[in-house]
Design a protein around this motif. Structure first.
Motif, PDB file in Angstrom:
ATOM      1  N   ARG A   6      18.265  -5.978 -32.113  1.00 23.65           N
ATOM      2  CA  ARG A   6      18.878  -6.348 -33.390  1.00 23.65           C
ATOM      3  C   ARG A   6      17.968  -7.314 -34.151  1.00 23.65           C
ATOM      4  N   TRP A  13      20.660  -3.574 -27.694  1.00 18.31           N
ATOM      5  CA  TRP A  13      21.573  -2.472 -27.380  1.00 18.31           C
ATOM      6  C   TRP A  13      20.845  -1.473 -26.476  1.00 18.31           C
ATOM      7  N   PHE A  69      25.776   0.188 -26.893  1.00 18.55           N
ATOM      8  CA  PHE A  69      26.191   0.408 -28.274  1.00 18.55           C
ATOM      9  C   PHE A  69      27.234   1.518 -28.384  1.00 18.55           C
ATOM     10  N   LYS A  72      30.581   0.300 -27.544  1.00 23.85           N
ATOM     11  CA  LYS A  72      31.114  -0.530 -28.629  1.00 23.85           C
ATOM     12  C   LYS A  72      31.632   0.344 -29.766  1.00 23.85           C
ATOM     13  N   PHE A  73      30.895   1.396 -30.100  1.00 25.13           N
ATOM     14  CA  PHE A  73      31.311   2.336 -31.141  1.00 25.13           C
ATOM     15  C   PHE A  73      32.626   3.010 -30.741  1.00 25.13           C
ATOM     16  N   GLU A  76      35.628   0.628 -31.103  1.00 25.56           N
ATOM     17  CA  GLU A  76      35.983   0.363 -32.486  1.00 25.56           C
ATOM     18  C   GLU A  76      36.751   1.512 -33.136  1.00 25.56           C
ATOM     19  N   HIS A  77      36.885   2.638 -32.428  1.00 26.87           N
ATOM     20  CA  HIS A  77      37.576   3.798 -32.986  1.00 26.87           C
ATOM     21  C   HIS A  77      38.817   4.125 -32.174  1.00 26.87           C
ATOM     22  N   LEU A 165      25.440  -0.264 -38.289  1.00 25.34           N
ATOM     23  CA  LEU A 165      26.424  -0.788 -37.340  1.00 25.34           C
ATOM     24  C   LEU A 165      25.755  -1.490 -36.162  1.00 25.34           C
ATOM     25  N   THR A 166      24.507  -1.134 -35.860  1.00 27.44           N
ATOM     26  CA  THR A 166      23.787  -1.835 -34.798  1.00 27.44           C
ATOM     27  C   THR A 166      23.565  -3.297 -35.143  1.00 27.44           C
ATOM     28  N   TYR A 169      27.973  -4.715 -35.757  1.00 20.85           N
ATOM     29  CA  TYR A 169      28.793  -4.943 -34.570  1.00 20.85           C
ATOM     30  C   TYR A 169      28.305  -6.174 -33.813  1.00 20.85           C
ATOM     31  N   LYS A 172      29.872  -8.025 -27.533  1.00 25.12           N
ATOM     32  CA  LYS A 172      30.817  -8.875 -26.812  1.00 25.12           C
ATOM     33  C   LYS A 172      30.859  -8.460 -25.347  1.00 25.12           C
ATOM     34  N   CYS A 175      31.274  -4.876 -23.720  1.00 24.82           N
ATOM     35  CA  CYS A 175      30.208  -3.873 -23.680  1.00 24.82           C
ATOM     36  C   CYS A 175      28.906  -4.459 -23.128  1.00 24.82           C
TER      37      CYS A 175
END
Length: 427
Positions: A6, A13, A69, A72-73, A76-77, A165-166, A169, A172, A175
């Motif tokens: 990042r 990630w 990652f 995490k994605f 979030e869904h 989003l990389t 986000y 945490k 993940c």
């Protein structure tokens, strides 16, 4: 396996780690087996209901941490979301002409890679032959990008993401890859199953009885009231205190109805208020407010429970009148020993709702001459599946237990928060 650093903070990630899905009761054994037969020494386990999603990688021998990652994605869904995310890596020198590609099919990761533009179409169709009804989320490319790479006639939706989003986000702990010495903590609170495999098998008959229509015989544990010396207790059981069992069942039914018919709306928070209402804060995800209002009116009419759609400072809310059915009827009032009632309830929850912690917070004394009192109990939980509300309803049926209030959040059908209940009886 790829690494994306990042720009915002230098955190890393992991992309395309090996993935497996395990039953929660087999998770510890499965992860240890993976460590034994592979060179991996880090795992990222994520408990989702009765499943554990795991991904693996190797440490570098330094203090550098890694995050997953695609997981995490996924988090979030929603559980049923089918989404394809494409992120241009043009802002990273090391991956300038490459693209991050992550795809969820009904909430599960099916594609997770970095590839060139010529490979995106083939990567997707290898796992998802038909992208109809999928949503493309795009970062750093034009909205026509799916057409450009070959999905010309497909029936899909496109959403532009303003920032990668990389970078957006926040990595945490849910993940984070952890070592073999530390992964067991990540299986909690579900991890309690691992300590109760044999006891759970042994009580399978009890589970059947709890869910059967027949009532549990508690004659060994209670004393039936035959005289009016328990008048104050009877007055509370017959009218002043509502039955927790009915409220748990109402909560479960409302979640189920809203999930199945309220298209484009998601329950984000639930509050059982001191005024005996149940308030559902709902988040709009491309839903129709008029349609939601019609659903609430229909549910209210069919269940004969007053309900209203309103607006508050926190957004749209649906308020139901709580089911405040008395704990007992005139001819069925029973007096439990309050400590025995607590033990019975605690054991049932420990075995059947293992991701819930039971915390005693004190006694509420009644009048000195009444001869009974109430135990204040906090039921604290994380990632509680909505279906477990019906388990709580079955456990508390015909017990002197009332629900005082509750406050919890709902994310993808998993609840985190607490219920405040009271258990009543003679000391």
């Amino acid at each position: 396996m790829f690494e994306l650093k990042r720009k915002i903070d230098g955190l890393i990630w992991k992309i395309t780690p090996p993935r497996k899905k395990l039953d929660v009761v087999d998770a510890k054994k499965g992860i240890e087996s993976e460590f034994a037969i592979t060179p991996f020494d880090l795992v990222c386990p994520y408990v989702d209901g009765d499943q554990v999603y795991t991904s693996y990688c190797r440490s570098t021998g330094s203090d550098v941490s890694f995050w997953d990652f695609a997981l995490k994605f996924q988090i979030e869904h929603g559980l049923n979301d089918s989404v394809i995310y494409i992120e241009s890596q043009g802002f990273r020198d090391e991956f300038g002409d490459q693209f991050l590609l992550v795809a969820l099919e009904r909430g599960e990761v099916v594609v997770d890679t970095i590839c060139g533009i010529d490979d995106i179409f083939s990567e997707i169709v290898s796992f998802i032959p038909n992208v109809d009804n999928f949503t493309f989320k795009l970062s750093g490319v034009d909205v026509s990008f799916p057409d450009q790479i070959g999905f010309v006639s497909a029936d899909y939706k496109v959403v532009e993401v303003n920032k990668p989003l990389t970078e957006v986000y926040l990595p945490k702990d849910d993940c984070l890859f952890v070592s073999r010495e530390n992964f067991a903590d990540r299986l909690k609170p579900k991890g309690i199953y691992l300590r109760w495999v044999l006891p759970i098998v042994a009580i399978s008959v009890a589970v059947y009885l709890i869910f059967s229509e027949g009532e549990t015989d508690v004659s060994q544990d209670v004393v039936y009231v035959t005289v009016d010396k328990e008048e104050d207790y009877k007055k509370h059981m017959l009218g002043l205190l509502p039955q927790a069992s009915n409220r748990f069942a109402q909560d479960y039914n409302n979640h189920t109805i809203l999930e199945k018919v309220a298209r484009g709306w998601e329950v984000s928070r639930v509050v059982h208020s001191n005024e005996s209402n149940v308030i559902y804060q709902v988040r709009n995800d491309s839903g129709s407010l008029r349609e939601l209002r019609a659903i609430v009116e229909t549910v209210s009419k069919n269940t004969q429970v007053p309900a209203i759609l309103d607006i508050s400072e926190t957004g749209n809310i649906i308020t139901f009148q709580g089911l405040n059915v008395p704990i007992y009827t005139e001819n069925s009032v029973v007096v439990w020993n309050v400590r025995e009632a607590y033990e019975f309830f605690s054991d049932a929850v420990t075995f059947l709702v293992p991701n819930m912690d039971i915390n005693f917070t004190g006694f509420q004394a009644r009048s000195a001459e009444s001869g009974w009192k109430s135990m204040n109990i906090s039921l604290d939980f994380q990632l509680l599946p909505v279906s477990q509300l019906m388990v709580l309803s079955k456990i508390t049926k015909n017990m002197p237990i009332s629900l005082v209030n509750a406050n919890y959040v709902n994310k993808n059908g998993l609840l985190t928060g607490n219920f405040q209940i009271q258990i009543h009886g003679e000391d």
